[in-house]
Design an enzyme around this catalytic site. Structure first.
Site, PDB file in Angstrom:
ATOM      1  N   HIS A  21       0.827  -1.198   0.000  1.00 37.46           N
ATOM      2  CA  HIS A  21       0.000   0.000   0.000  1.00 37.46           C
ATOM      3  C   HIS A  21       0.866   1.256   0.000  1.00 37.46           C
ATOM      4  CE1 HIS A  21      -3.992  -1.448   0.239  1.00 37.46           C
ATOM      5  NE2 HIS A  21      -3.826  -2.113   1.366  1.00 37.46           N
TER       6      HIS A  21
ATOM      7  N   ARG B   2       5.294  -7.252 -16.967  1.00 37.85           N
ATOM      8  CA  ARG B   2       6.103  -8.304 -16.339  1.00 37.85           C
ATOM      9  C   ARG B   2       5.162  -9.255 -15.599  1.00 37.85           C
ATOM     10  NH1 ARG B   2       9.899  -3.552 -15.266  1.00 37.85           N
ATOM     11  NH2 ARG B   2      11.946  -4.230 -15.967  1.00 37.85           N
TER      12      ARG B   2
ATOM     13  N   GLU C  92      18.333  -9.774 -24.766  1.00 31.75           N
ATOM     14  CA  GLU C  92      18.962  -9.550 -23.456  1.00 31.75           C
ATOM     15  C   GLU C  92      20.289 -10.289 -23.316  1.00 31.75           C
ATOM     16  OE1 GLU C  92      15.725  -9.136 -20.229  1.00 31.75           O
ATOM     17  OE2 GLU C  92      15.216 -10.998 -21.238  1.00 31.75           O
TER      18      GLU C  92
ATOM     19  N   ASP D 102      19.180  -6.536 -18.333  1.00 32.92           N
ATOM     20  CA  ASP D 102      19.900  -7.808 -18.432  1.00 32.92           C
ATOM     21  C   ASP D 102      21.005  -7.760 -19.473  1.00 32.92           C
ATOM     22  OD1 ASP D 102      18.949  -9.699 -16.540  1.00 32.92           O
ATOM     23  OD2 ASP D 102      17.008  -9.596 -17.539  1.00 32.92           O
TER      24      ASP D 102
ATOM     25  N   CYS E 247      13.012  -1.590 -23.565  1.00 32.08           N
ATOM     26  CA  CYS E 247      12.159  -1.533 -22.376  1.00 32.08           C
ATOM     27  C   CYS E 247      12.953  -1.646 -21.076  1.00 32.08           C
ATOM     28  CB  CYS E 247      11.081  -2.614 -22.433  1.00 32.08           C
ATOM     29  SG  CYS E 247      11.750  -4.274 -22.409  1.00 32.08           S
TER      30      CYS E 247
END
Ligand code: PEP
Ligand code: MG
Length: 592
Positions: free
Chosen positions: A198, A305, A440, A464, A511
């Site tokens: 939260h 993701r 990657e 990566d 990205c």
């Protein structure tokens, strides 16, 4: 609790969950009260039960009061449900009757309540549904409130926070977070919490920089200590030296100045001066963050993701749950593309519930697509859910960490099989669903022209890519100084990837975190990227730069950069070039 001695310029790295930079004095929100548990005798039972009842009444009054204050603030109204949840918990049969039962078994009220709270926590922990399981923090918050009342410990003085404060706590309950006076709180640091907590969600919607997950933080700070919170990178600096402070003040100033007139860019298209449209998309981890995508006017989702759907639960989500979740996101994307990346776990993204074996080199082990191809059944469920969802909107599917052609062919074969199955079952899907791969690994870069023949788009994951190209663990602070997006090897890798995609006529997107850095925007467009996908909060800042540069100038700059030998030379040229072109934005060099 004993305090840990903190030296000047103590750097800590947690999880940056709400962007921005805050510099201020620590306001430490104290710890949970230590509960005094004891046995009572029969004659004391009634008095203890009545103390308990009074505590509940008082807690209810406190919550009603907070509700009243919060409802006067329009931007917080949507969070009122949190307080309603707390009011409901106060009436929960298990909590109320359970505690009374314990008291009748001759335990004092604090002890009785503590026992019941433990049972409730265990119950919540065993729930499959992530959302429901997260409500455990609401039970904790209500329990804390009751214990404080019972023990005569004043409410954590959230509403009395001094001005210019960096609020530090082990954990903050949602009710506490919304109670704080925004004008006093500059930043949050918590010991607990992840992106789905939260605190993280609220901090984002309140636009307060926040870093969570710094476990020992409450033992390291004292009230009044100076701290810097960098909500972008997750860095927290305690007791900054004068030099660090000055550097960050400059960094913050340029950030603030950038923020000031960002609003005007919100609804403008992301087009370069030479009229090239570069869609800026958002990276998404949890479905509720679609709000951020809309808020910052990102053009759809360049990276979802999906591993976050699998985290922290005892069993993976089934096909129906995934389907519903993807459809909900698609609905909110309102026709913009949603790039769903298949499960990327292993490496630094460990999902204990999936019982992965310990590996000596997890980053190079059974990770991402390797895991999915190994766990065929799990993979098929996800592919079916994605295919089915493709009939609800513009889905693009993205496979992570591809290192060779055989892997993507195996994925396509499985997709084809599932399509045939769906045809047989009369279930609709998008037959033209775009298929992409993450670039990657070094091998993917080297064979990019071969891979480009197999897919509709590339998406470069620089987080990566840098790790694997430079042999630098992305999570290891000891080698962080080597983790360098501007290393000449990385520039070459990006160039090779873009060239291969452009020659094959397929889309190429980036990205990784690099995409959200305005300083790199011109270079990325010059390299030949068609789309950038980033933390949605970065979208307006990158758009502002893109609208003031041309792709042609980017290509010229890239040619110059590719002649350089070190990343220092590369960064010096980029910074100088961007300062020359956009002095108002890049007035000062950013901090590395
Ligand atoms: C990347 O590696 O750059 C990427 C976007 O994927 P992740 O950070 O999820 O590994
Ligand atoms: Mg990655």
């Amino acid at each position: 609790m004993g305090k840990i001695n903190v030296a000047t310029d103590t750097y800590l790295v947690g999880m940056g969950v709400s962007p921005g930079i805050a510099i201020g004095k620590v306001n430490l929100i104290d710890q949970r009260p230590l509960v005094d548990q004891s046995l009572i005798n029969g004659s004391e039972v009634d008095a203890e039960i009545s103390r308990f009842q009074q505590a509940i009444d008082q807690a209810r009054e406190q919550l009603q009061k907070i509700k009243k204050t919060v409802s006067k603030q329009p931007h917080l109204r949507e969070h009122l449900y949190i307080l309603d949840t707390h009011l409901l918990i106060l009436e929960d049969e298990m909590l109320v009757e359970g505690t009374k039962k314990e008291i009748r078994a001759l335990v004092n009220v604090e002890g009785a309540l503590t026992r019941v709270l433990e049972k409730l926590r265990a119950l919540f922990d065993s729930i499959d549904d992530e959302y429901l399981r997260e409500r455990r923090s609401d039970v904790d918050a209500v329990g804390d409130r009751l214990l404080r009342i019972l023990m005569g410990v004043s409410e954590r003085n959230i509403d009395k926070i001094g001005s210019s404060s960096i609020v530090v706590a082990h954990d903050l309950s949602p009710a506490e977070t919304i109670q704080m006076d925004r004008s006093h709180v500059l930043g949050f640091i918590t010991g607990k919490g992840g992106r789905t907590s939260h605190t993280a969600i609220l901090a984002r919607s309140l636009d307060i920089p926040a870093v969570v997950g710094l476990e020992s933080i409450t033992a390291m700070v004292v009230d009044g200590m100076t701290a810097i919170v960098d909500g972008f990178s997750g860095v927290v600096i305690l007791k900054p030296s004068e030099k660090t402070l000055q550097e960050y003040l400059i960094h913050k100033q340029s950030y603030d100045c950038l923020e000031q007139d960002l609003e005007q860019y919100r609804d403008l298209p992301s087009i370069t001066k030479d009229q090239v449209h570069i869609p800026l998309r958002g990276n998404l981890e949890i479905s509720s963050d679609v709000i951020q995508i809309k808020k910052h006017a990102a053009e759809g989702i360049g990276l979802y993701r999906t591993e976050f759907l699998y985290l922290g639960r005892s069993a993976p989500p089934d096909e129906e749950e995934q389907f519903q979740s993807y459809c909900e996101i698609l609905k909110q994307a309102e026709g913009d593309p949603v790039t769903i990346r298949t499960l990327d776990i292993g490496g630094d993204k460990f999902v204990p519930e999936l019982n992965l074996d310990d590996e000596a080199n997890p980053a190079m082990g059974l990770r991402a697509i390797r895991f999915s191809l190994h766990e065929e059944q799990l993979f098929k469920i996800q592919l079916r859910a994605i295919l089915r969802a493709s009939s609800c909107g513009r889905v693009r599917i993205l496979f992570p960490m591809i290192s060779g052609v055989a892997e993507i062919r195996a994925c396509k074969k499985m997709l084809g099989d599932i399509q045939a199955q769906l045809d047989k079952e009369g279930i609709s899907y998008d037959p033209d669903l775009a298929i992409g791969i993450m670039i990657e690994t070094p091998s993917a870069v080297m064979i990019a022209p071969l891979l480009a023949k197999e897919v509709d788009f590339f998406s470069v994951g620089t987080n990566d890519l840098i790790q694997y190209f430079l042999a630098v663990d992305r999570g290891n602070e000891h080698v962080a100084y080597l983790y360098d997006p501007l290393h000449p090897a990385i520039l070459r890798a990006l160039k090779m990837t873009c060239d291969a995609a452009n020659e094959a006529g397929i889309e190429v997107c980036i990205c990784g975190e690099m995409a959200g850095e305005p300083l790199y925007a011109l270079v990325l467009v010059g390299l030949g990227f068609h789309e950038l996908s980033m933390n949605p909060a970065c979208v307006p800042r990158v758009k502002r730069v893109l609208r003031q540069v041309s792709k042609q100038d980017g290509a010229t700059l890239v040619k110059q950069l590719l002649l350089l030998s070190t990343s220092k030379e590369v960064s010096t040229i980029i910074e100088a070039e961007m300062r020359r072109r956009l002095p108002a934005i890049f007035a000062q060099p950013p901090i590395q």
